[in-house]
Design a protein around this motif. Structure first.
Motif, PDB file in Angstrom:
ATOM      1  N   ALA A 188       0.982  -0.993   0.026  1.00 44.74           N
ATOM      2  CA  ALA A 188       0.165  -0.029   0.042  1.00 44.74           C
ATOM      3  C   ALA A 188       0.827   1.397  -0.075  1.00 44.74           C
ATOM      4  O   ALA A 188       1.880   1.194   0.553  1.00 44.74           O
ATOM      5  N   PRO A 189       0.326   2.447  -0.663  1.00 47.50           N
ATOM      6  CA  PRO A 189       1.118   3.729  -0.753  1.00 47.50           C
ATOM      7  C   PRO A 189       1.359   4.391   0.638  1.00 47.50           C
ATOM      8  O   PRO A 189       2.313   5.135   0.780  1.00 47.50           O
ATOM      9  N   ILE A 190       0.438   3.915   1.494  1.00 51.87           N
ATOM     10  CA  ILE A 190       0.495   4.563   2.691  1.00 51.87           C
ATOM     11  C   ILE A 190       2.036   4.506   3.492  1.00 51.87           C
ATOM     12  O   ILE A 190       2.403   5.376   4.331  1.00 51.87           O
ATOM     13  N   TRP A 191       2.570   3.570   3.112  1.00 50.76           N
ATOM     14  CA  TRP A 191       4.045   3.243   3.979  1.00 50.76           C
ATOM     15  C   TRP A 191       5.071   4.475   3.880  1.00 50.76           C
ATOM     16  O   TRP A 191       5.673   4.716   4.328  1.00 50.76           O
ATOM     17  N   GLN A 192       5.102   4.336   2.418  1.00 56.06           N
ATOM     18  CA  GLN A 192       5.810   5.538   1.899  1.00 56.06           C
ATOM     19  C   GLN A 192       5.729   6.865   2.411  1.00 56.06           C
ATOM     20  O   GLN A 192       6.357   7.515   2.872  1.00 56.06           O
TER      21      GLN A 192
ATOM     22  N   PRO B 195      17.131  -6.831   3.225  1.00 56.19           N
ATOM     23  CA  PRO B 195      15.716  -6.965   2.857  1.00 56.19           C
ATOM     24  C   PRO B 195      14.777  -5.718   3.235  1.00 56.19           C
ATOM     25  O   PRO B 195      13.441  -5.951   2.705  1.00 56.19           O
ATOM     26  N   ARG B 196      15.212  -5.132   4.109  1.00 58.23           N
ATOM     27  CA  ARG B 196      14.468  -3.630   4.441  1.00 58.23           C
ATOM     28  C   ARG B 196      15.009  -2.641   4.228  1.00 58.23           C
ATOM     29  O   ARG B 196      15.611  -1.835   5.357  1.00 58.23           O
ATOM     30  N   PRO B 197      15.580  -2.131   3.045  1.00 61.09           N
ATOM     31  CA  PRO B 197      16.687  -1.159   2.827  1.00 61.09           C
ATOM     32  C   PRO B 197      16.110   0.200   2.930  1.00 61.09           C
ATOM     33  O   PRO B 197      17.123   0.994   3.119  1.00 61.09           O
ATOM     34  N   THR B 198      14.679   0.517   3.124  1.00 58.90           N
ATOM     35  CA  THR B 198      14.454   1.941   3.230  1.00 58.90           C
ATOM     36  C   THR B 198      13.422   2.042   4.315  1.00 58.90           C
ATOM     37  O   THR B 198      12.849   1.024   4.845  1.00 58.90           O
ATOM     38  N   GLY B 199      13.225   3.348   4.697  1.00 60.24           N
ATOM     39  CA  GLY B 199      12.130   3.609   5.914  1.00 60.24           C
ATOM     40  C   GLY B 199      10.765   3.086   5.701  1.00 60.24           C
ATOM     41  O   GLY B 199      10.167   2.662   6.673  1.00 60.24           O
ATOM     42  N   ARG B 200      10.571   3.124   4.245  1.00 57.27           N
ATOM     43  CA  ARG B 200       9.230   2.513   3.958  1.00 57.27           C
ATOM     44  C   ARG B 200       9.042   0.844   4.529  1.00 57.27           C
ATOM     45  O   ARG B 200       8.002   0.687   5.138  1.00 57.27           O
ATOM     46  N   GLU B 201       9.934   0.059   4.224  1.00 60.31           N
ATOM     47  CA  GLU B 201       9.521  -1.185   4.648  1.00 60.31           C
ATOM     48  C   GLU B 201       9.938  -1.148   6.192  1.00 60.31           C
ATOM     49  O   GLU B 201       9.510  -2.213   7.016  1.00 60.31           O
ATOM     50  N   ARG B 202      10.778  -0.446   7.018  1.00 55.00           N
ATOM     51  CA  ARG B 202      10.998  -0.341   8.008  1.00 55.00           C
ATOM     52  C   ARG B 202       9.822   0.241   8.936  1.00 55.00           C
ATOM     53  O   ARG B 202       9.336  -0.563   9.972  1.00 55.00           O
ATOM     54  N   MET B 203       9.337   0.923   8.656  1.00 57.75           N
ATOM     55  CA  MET B 203       8.021   1.473   9.423  1.00 57.75           C
ATOM     56  C   MET B 203       6.801   0.542   9.050  1.00 57.75           C
ATOM     57  O   MET B 203       6.060   0.122  10.012  1.00 57.75           O
ATOM     58  N   ARG B 204       6.699   0.036   7.823  1.00 52.85           N
ATOM     59  CA  ARG B 204       5.965  -1.182   7.672  1.00 52.85           C
ATOM     60  C   ARG B 204       6.066  -2.300   8.595  1.00 52.85           C
ATOM     61  O   ARG B 204       5.161  -2.852   9.277  1.00 52.85           O
ATOM     62  N   GLN B 205       7.319  -2.794   8.844  1.00 52.26           N
ATOM     63  CA  GLN B 205       7.526  -3.827   9.747  1.00 52.26           C
ATOM     64  C   GLN B 205       7.056  -3.607  11.168  1.00 52.26           C
ATOM     65  O   GLN B 205       6.430  -4.630  11.812  1.00 52.26           O
ATOM     66  N   ARG B 206       7.243  -2.293  11.675  1.00 56.51           N
ATOM     67  CA  ARG B 206       6.910  -2.019  12.803  1.00 56.51           C
ATOM     68  C   ARG B 206       5.295  -2.081  13.319  1.00 56.51           C
ATOM     69  O   ARG B 206       4.891  -2.687  14.209  1.00 56.51           O
ATOM     70  N   VAL B 207       4.787  -1.469  12.180  1.00 53.64           N
ATOM     71  CA  VAL B 207       3.180  -1.504  12.492  1.00 53.64           C
ATOM     72  C   VAL B 207       2.805  -2.885  11.986  1.00 53.64           C
ATOM     73  O   VAL B 207       1.896  -3.411  12.973  1.00 53.64           O
TER      74      VAL B 207
ATOM     75  N   GLY C  50      -5.532   5.382  12.607  1.00 52.17           N
ATOM     76  CA  GLY C  50      -6.593   5.894  11.660  1.00 52.17           C
ATOM     77  C   GLY C  50      -6.230   5.855  10.081  1.00 52.17           C
ATOM     78  O   GLY C  50      -7.208   5.741   9.421  1.00 52.17           O
ATOM     79  N   ALA C  51      -4.998   6.337   9.845  1.00 48.53           N
ATOM     80  CA  ALA C  51      -4.707   6.345   8.350  1.00 48.53           C
ATOM     81  C   ALA C  51      -5.024   5.131   7.925  1.00 48.53           C
ATOM     82  O   ALA C  51      -5.287   4.817   6.571  1.00 48.53           O
ATOM     83  N   ILE C  52      -4.559   3.983   8.474  1.00 47.16           N
ATOM     84  CA  ILE C  52      -4.637   2.582   7.816  1.00 47.16           C
ATOM     85  C   ILE C  52      -6.018   2.204   7.696  1.00 47.16           C
ATOM     86  O   ILE C  52      -6.405   1.686   6.515  1.00 47.16           O
ATOM     87  N   THR C  53      -6.909   2.522   8.592  1.00 44.73           N
ATOM     88  CA  THR C  53      -8.223   2.254   8.593  1.00 44.73           C
ATOM     89  C   THR C  53      -8.838   3.046   7.487  1.00 44.73           C
ATOM     90  O   THR C  53      -9.701   2.704   6.738  1.00 44.73           O
ATOM     91  N   ALA C  54      -8.565   4.232   7.380  1.00 44.91           N
ATOM     92  CA  ALA C  54      -9.202   5.126   6.381  1.00 44.91           C
ATOM     93  C   ALA C  54      -8.643   4.442   4.798  1.00 44.91           C
ATOM     94  O   ALA C  54      -9.312   4.549   3.703  1.00 44.91           O
ATOM     95  N   ALA C  55      -7.402   4.269   4.722  1.00 46.41           N
ATOM     96  CA  ALA C  55      -6.821   3.807   3.590  1.00 46.41           C
ATOM     97  C   ALA C  55      -7.376   2.330   3.003  1.00 46.41           C
ATOM     98  O   ALA C  55      -7.646   2.321   1.895  1.00 46.41           O
ATOM     99  N   LYS C  56      -7.981   1.469   4.057  1.00 41.54           N
ATOM    100  CA  LYS C  56      -8.459   0.307   3.792  1.00 41.54           C
ATOM    101  C   LYS C  56      -9.713   0.590   3.158  1.00 41.54           C
ATOM    102  O   LYS C  56     -10.353  -0.069   2.376  1.00 41.54           O
ATOM    103  N   ALA C  57     -10.465   1.601   3.858  1.00 37.31           N
ATOM    104  CA  ALA C  57     -12.114   1.824   3.484  1.00 37.31           C
ATOM    105  C   ALA C  57     -11.870   2.449   2.066  1.00 37.31           C
ATOM    106  O   ALA C  57     -13.013   2.378   1.477  1.00 37.31           O
ATOM    107  N   THR C  58     -10.906   3.086   1.404  1.00 37.52           N
ATOM    108  CA  THR C  58     -11.135   3.762   0.182  1.00 37.52           C
ATOM    109  C   THR C  58     -10.891   2.734  -0.989  1.00 37.52           C
ATOM    110  O   THR C  58     -10.120   1.821  -0.687  1.00 37.52           O
TER     111      THR C  58
END
Ligand code: SF4
Ligand code: SF4
Length: 341
Positions: A223-227, A284-296, A333-341
């Protein structure tokens, strides 16, 4: 249920210090952290929440696992025995007590128990202190908790002003309250405690419903939200270090001299770029995108698989401590909203 007058509390704590290693909230500069106390006055009994959690009492930030010595081709290992006495952890908030029971699911498993953690955990009696006035950053009720929750605790205290009502929750808790400092609670005192707990629950701010998060996250790997979410993150790891349920660690061998050294375990964090860096140079998690996604994902999807609790107890510490004001509640909240769209 028992009652202890606050004027008797220091005497009770002094008695505990005679019989146990006692850990309590202690002021350390601008922070309040859990530390071993040697006298009752070192403890902070009126605080909203500690700066760091009680995790370090069971999983220290840095600990020596064993020392080694080489002699004529033989290696001798010296195990470390750091639990000299049974322990009592005092005045831990219910979210932190619940977090310990979440850590138990990781470190106290039947197949591979972590002996260091298990040794401390099994020898510790946990006394929780309910939250009469939850902070604006607290959201325990959104993630399955309660300001007067009992999970993980042996005793639950309710502050009644000039007294504490003490509810034993386990035989260990019962034993702790068997001293002369306590008397039986009256019906009125029990009702007062219930009223305080109900009032505290009502004060919790309305929050996004997290019940659908594990399944919502399941389809959101790309999902684009991680970026967007990672663009502010500094990768400093403060959020993980203050978190009561984060448990990433690293193990290093420290050489003391030609024939001896020690193996040390340190807290680590999946937000660090080098955390997943492999010896080949591949990450395998080269950027903050993958690392933020991993934590959540780890907290709200992987840990919650099979009906297990989420890996977040809503203590709000990461909300308070993040230097760039990243708020986990907004992420949810952003994840819930992104999923709803
Ligand atoms: S504390 Fe904030 S900036 Fe630091 S790693 Fe966590 S989310 Fe990123
Ligand atoms: S993720 Fe944040 S709010 Fe949740 S338990 Fe960890 S520090 Fe507390």
């Amino acid at each position: 249920m028992k009652i202890i007058a606050k004027e008797k509390w220091p005497d009770f704590v002094a008695k505990l210090i005679e019989d146990y290693e006692v850990y309590a909230p202690v002021e350390a500069g601008e922070a309040i952290t859990f530390q071993k106390i040697r006298e009752p006055k070192e403890g902070q009994w009126h605080y909203a929440n500690t700066t760091t959690s009680a995790k370090g009492v069971f999983l220290p930030q840095t600990e020596t696992l064993f020392c080694y010595e080489m002699n004529n081709g033989h290696v001798k290992l010296e195990p470390i025995e750091d639990v000299a006495k049974d322990r009592v952890l005092l005045a831990v908030r219910p979210c932190d007590a619940r977090a310990v029971s979440i850590l138990d699911r990781v470190f106290d498993t039947e197949e591979k128990p972590d002996v260091y953690y298990v040794n401390r955990r099994r020898r510790t009696t946990i006394v929780a202190l309910g939250c009469n006035v939850p902070r604006s950053t607290c959201f325990c009720t959104a993630v399955g908790g309660d300001p007067f929750g009992k999970e993980g605790a042996d005793v639950l205290l309710t502050d009644l002003g000039d007294r504490y009502l003490a509810e034993p929750l386990t035989p260990r808790g019962e034993a702790l309250l068997s001293t002369a400092h306590f008397r039986e609670a009256t019906q009125k005192e029990r009702s007062d405690a219930k009223r305080i707990a109900t009032h505290a629950r009502k004060q919790m701010a309305p929050l996004p419903d997290t019940t659908s998060l594990p399944s919502a996250l399941g389809g959101m790997i790309e999902a684009p939200i991680w970026q967007a979410l990672q663009e502010r993150c500094l990768g400093c790891a403060v959020c993980a270090y203050v978190c009561p349920t984060c448990y990433c660690f690293d193990i290093v061998d420290e050489v003391c001299d030609a024939t001896s050294g020690k193996r040390v375990r340190n807290w680590d964090c999946c937000q660090f770029a080098v955390y997943t860096l492999e010896a080949s140079g591949h990450n395998p998690r080269p950027t903050g995108r993958e690392r933020m996604r991993q934590r959540v994902m780890h907290k709200f999807n992987y840990m919650a698989m099979g009906g297990a609790p989420l890996g977040c107890v809503g203590c709000g510490r990461c909300v308070i401590s993040c230097p760039v004001n990243i708020d986990i509640r907004e992420i949810l909240g952003a994840i819930t909203a992104a999923k709803a769209t």
